[in-house]
Motif scaffolding. Structure first.
Motif, PDB file in Angstrom:
ATOM      1  N   GLU A   1       0.829  -1.211   0.000  1.00 22.51           N
ATOM      2  CA  GLU A   1       0.000   0.000   0.000  1.00 22.51           C
ATOM      3  C   GLU A   1       0.861   1.257   0.000  1.00 22.51           C
ATOM      4  OE1 GLU A   1      -3.469   2.031   2.793  1.00 22.51           O
ATOM      5  OE2 GLU A   1      -3.167  -0.142   2.839  1.00 22.51           O
ATOM      6  N   CYS A   2       0.382   2.237  -0.757  1.00 21.46           N
ATOM      7  CA  CYS A   2       1.078   3.529  -0.847  1.00 21.46           C
ATOM      8  C   CYS A   2       0.796   4.345   0.415  1.00 21.46           C
ATOM      9  CB  CYS A   2       0.592   4.295  -2.086  1.00 21.46           C
ATOM     10  SG  CYS A   2       1.254   5.975  -2.214  1.00 21.46           S
ATOM     11  N   ASP A   3       1.872   4.848   1.048  1.00 20.64           N
ATOM     12  CA  ASP A   3       1.719   5.638   2.273  1.00 20.64           C
ATOM     13  C   ASP A   3       1.150   7.032   2.008  1.00 20.64           C
ATOM     14  OD1 ASP A   3       2.817   3.568   3.761  1.00 20.64           O
ATOM     15  OD2 ASP A   3       4.872   4.311   3.510  1.00 20.64           O
ATOM     16  N   ILE A   4       1.216   7.463   0.747  1.00 23.60           N
ATOM     17  CA  ILE A   4       0.776   8.827   0.415  1.00 23.60           C
ATOM     18  C   ILE A   4      -0.720   8.858   0.069  1.00 23.60           C
ATOM     19  CG2 ILE A   4       1.097  10.764  -1.190  1.00 23.60           C
ATOM     20  CD1 ILE A   4       4.037   9.804  -1.475  1.00 23.60           C
ATOM     21  N   CYS A   5      -1.127   8.024  -0.869  1.00 21.94           N
ATOM     22  CA  CYS A   5      -2.517   8.083  -1.320  1.00 21.94           C
ATOM     23  C   CYS A   5      -3.355   6.869  -0.926  1.00 21.94           C
ATOM     24  CB  CYS A   5      -2.570   8.252  -2.834  1.00 21.94           C
ATOM     25  SG  CYS A   5      -1.957   6.821  -3.754  1.00 21.94           S
TER      26      CYS A   5
ATOM     27  N   THR B   1       7.842   7.899 -16.035  1.00 26.66           N
ATOM     28  CA  THR B   1       7.779   7.347 -14.681  1.00 26.66           C
ATOM     29  C   THR B   1       7.678   5.827 -14.726  1.00 26.66           C
ATOM     30  OG1 THR B   1       6.597   9.332 -13.956  1.00 26.66           O
ATOM     31  CG2 THR B   1       6.559   7.438 -12.482  1.00 26.66           C
ATOM     32  N   GLN B   2       6.865   5.317 -15.640  1.00 32.16           N
ATOM     33  CA  GLN B   2       6.627   3.882 -15.703  1.00 32.16           C
ATOM     34  C   GLN B   2       7.144   3.282 -17.005  1.00 32.16           C
ATOM     35  OE1 GLN B   2       2.562   2.892 -14.788  1.00 32.16           O
ATOM     36  NE2 GLN B   2       2.403   4.531 -13.244  1.00 32.16           N
ATOM     37  N   LYS B   3       7.577   2.045 -16.900  1.00 29.12           N
ATOM     38  CA  LYS B   3       8.118   1.337 -18.055  1.00 29.12           C
ATOM     39  C   LYS B   3       7.047   1.155 -19.138  1.00 29.12           C
ATOM     40  CE  LYS B   3      10.930  -2.715 -19.166  1.00 29.12           C
ATOM     41  NZ  LYS B   3      11.527  -3.971 -18.641  1.00 29.12           N
ATOM     42  N   GLY B   4       5.793   0.960 -18.685  1.00 31.01           N
ATOM     43  CA  GLY B   4       4.687   0.782 -19.627  1.00 31.01           C
ATOM     44  C   GLY B   4       4.468   2.013 -20.497  1.00 31.01           C
ATOM     45  N   HIS B   5       4.661   3.184 -19.887  1.00 30.80           N
ATOM     46  CA  HIS B   5       4.506   4.431 -20.626  1.00 30.80           C
ATOM     47  C   HIS B   5       5.609   4.578 -21.679  1.00 30.80           C
ATOM     48  CE1 HIS B   5       2.155   6.311 -16.994  1.00 30.80           C
ATOM     49  NE2 HIS B   5       1.474   5.349 -17.628  1.00 30.80           N
ATOM     50  N   LEU B   6       6.829   4.154 -21.327  1.00 31.97           N
ATOM     51  CA  LEU B   6       7.928   4.206 -22.286  1.00 31.97           C
ATOM     52  C   LEU B   6       7.654   3.252 -23.452  1.00 31.97           C
ATOM     53  CD1 LEU B   6      10.776   4.909 -23.284  1.00 31.97           C
ATOM     54  CD2 LEU B   6      11.676   3.150 -21.732  1.00 31.97           C
TER      55      LEU B   6
ATOM     56  N   ARG C   1      12.612   7.149 -14.424  1.00 28.09           N
ATOM     57  CA  ARG C   1      13.768   6.261 -14.617  1.00 28.09           C
ATOM     58  C   ARG C   1      13.851   5.706 -16.042  1.00 28.09           C
ATOM     59  NH1 ARG C   1      15.246   4.752  -9.282  1.00 28.09           N
ATOM     60  NH2 ARG C   1      13.562   5.109  -7.781  1.00 28.09           N
ATOM     61  N   HIS C   2      12.775   5.784 -16.803  1.00 30.98           N
ATOM     62  CA  HIS C   2      12.708   5.106 -18.096  1.00 30.98           C
ATOM     63  C   HIS C   2      12.845   6.128 -19.232  1.00 30.98           C
ATOM     64  CE1 HIS C   2      11.361   1.669 -15.756  1.00 30.98           C
ATOM     65  NE2 HIS C   2      10.493   2.478 -15.153  1.00 30.98           N
TER      66      HIS C   2
ATOM     67  N   HIS D   1       4.756   3.206  -8.703  1.00 33.14           N
ATOM     68  CA  HIS D   1       3.754   4.190  -8.287  1.00 33.14           C
ATOM     69  C   HIS D   1       4.395   5.295  -7.451  1.00 33.14           C
ATOM     70  CE1 HIS D   1      -0.100   5.741  -6.791  1.00 33.14           C
ATOM     71  NE2 HIS D   1       0.421   5.674  -5.570  1.00 33.14           N
ATOM     72  N   MET D   2       5.329   4.913  -6.550  1.00 34.73           N
ATOM     73  CA  MET D   2       5.997   5.894  -5.695  1.00 34.73           C
ATOM     74  C   MET D   2       6.867   6.841  -6.527  1.00 34.73           C
ATOM     75  SD  MET D   2       4.776   5.296  -2.770  1.00 34.73           S
ATOM     76  CE  MET D   2       5.781   6.413  -1.789  1.00 34.73           C
ATOM     77  N   ASP D   3       7.408   6.323  -7.640  1.00 33.80           N
ATOM     78  CA  ASP D   3       8.186   7.179  -8.552  1.00 33.80           C
ATOM     79  C   ASP D   3       7.311   8.301  -9.107  1.00 33.80           C
ATOM     80  OD1 ASP D   3      10.530   5.796  -8.234  1.00 33.80           O
ATOM     81  OD2 ASP D   3      10.298   4.556 -10.030  1.00 33.80           O
TER      82      ASP D   3
END
Length: 367
Positions: free
Chosen positions: A313-317, A350-355, A339-340, A330-332
């Protein structure tokens, strides 16, 4: 003057003596007992030699090593050691011995005779000397100390073998794989591994092991004994070797390197799993969808998807994820970490899927 013939010694003697002295020396002293140990002798010469043993008289000295003996026959036996005379040969294995008594003891080994039994633990031995050394284990006599590490041993031979470890001497080599060992016992255990011999079986779960030491450690798993604790994170382990491997993780030590891609790992089992990836070995199959995985841990994570388990679980949202990697991505996003990077235009994601979707655009793929 012609001498008289002694009836006992069968030698001519002076008439004045009249066999008195000769009879005393040759016929002996009668059935005389030793005042110290009670042993009986018929001959004066035997009695005198025997008394030399009690008083410590050692008249017969070896010219080679200087060792002295009470009786001449003992010196003669001793000389056989120097000249290497071994007249007593075993009919079974051909091994030769200096003395007949040594051969007799050796034959007991072939026959499985173990007549010397320990009164403490019941363990039996072929030779009395072996029992004597064994008794020292029970009484805790460890008189042979290593000058390097301070470890003490019951037997000097054990200390000598231990010193080979410090010296890095490995005289016992495996004919199959070439691996060398300090001690012959270690080589024997290693050969069991090649032969697939697993003679040490767990009475609880039935798992079998090549080495007794591994079974001993395994038993601790069942009874929950974990005496080796990590000072950094508090995790405990059954074996000290397991703790040492764990410490490597904290220290970032990665001694196990992949020959194909160069990636390094802390533990050898991690490298083994990684190699499965290169060769395409996927032995862990999902019973629900049929997907196969290289690692069992990856399959377990995959099963969480089917079960809808979201433990990360994400501590932020507060958003929860099935896999830890998904949470990390998600935290990225929250941190703005990208990173990608696209190798063509340099755009980052942010996500590899987006790249991946972005790369499809460059390739002209429109979905």
């Amino acid at each position: 003057m012609k001498g008289h013939l002694c009836d006992i010694a069968k030698k001519p003697v002076s008439p004045k003596v009249k066999c008195k002295l000769n009879a005393c020396e040759n016929a002996g002293i009668g059935n005389r007992n030793c005042d110290i140990c009670g042993k009986s002798f018929n001959w004066k010469s035997q009695y005198k030699s025997h008394m030399d043993i009690h008083i410590g008289a050692q008249k017969h000295q070896c010219d080679i090593c200087g060792k002295a003996f009470s009786a001449k026959r003992n010196l003669e036996r001793h000389m056989d050691i120097h000249v290497g005379v071994k007249n007593h040969t075993c009919d079974i294995c051909g091994k030769a011995f200096i003395r007949k008594s040594y051969l007799s003891l050796h034959m007991d080994m072939h026959a499985g005779n173990k007549n010397h039994k320990c009164d403490v633990c019941g363990k039996a031995f072929t030779r009395k000397a072996d029992l004597t050394n064994h008794i020292k284990v029970h009484v805790g006599n460890k008189n042979h100390e290593c000058d390097i590490c301070g470890n003490s041993f019951v037997h000097k031979s054990s200390l000598d073998k231990h010193m080979d470890i410090h010296a890095g001497v490995k005289n016992h080599k495996c004919d199959i794989c070439g691996r060398a060992f300090t001690q012959n016992g270690h080589l024997s255990h290693h050969m069991d591994m090649h032969a697939g011999n697993k003679n040490h079986k767990c009475d609880v779960c039935g798992k079998a092991f090549t080495w007794k030491g591994d079974l001993t450690h395994h038993i601790k798993v069942h009874i929950g004994i974990k005496n080796h604790k990590c000072d950094i994170c508090g995790n405990s382990f059954v074996k000290k070797s397991s703790l040492n491997k764990h410490i490597d993780i904290h220290a970032g030590v990665k001694n196990h390197k992949c020959d194909i891609c160069g990636k390094a790992f802390t533990q050898i089992r991690q490298l083994s799993l990684h190699m499965d990836m290169h060769v395409g070995t996927k032995n862990h199959k999902c019973d629900i969808c049929g997907n196969s995985f290289v690692c069992k841990g990856t399959l377990n994570n995959h099963m969480d998807i089917h079960a809808g388990v979201k433990n990360h679980e994400c501590d932020i949202c507060g958003k929860a994820f099935t896999q830890k990697e998904h949470l990390k991505c998600h935290m990225d996003m929250h941190a703005g970490t990208k990173r990608h990077e696209c190798d063509i235009c340099g755009k980052t994601f942010t996500q590899k899927g987006h790249l991946k979707s972005h790369m499809d655009m460059h390739a002209g793929n429109k979905k």
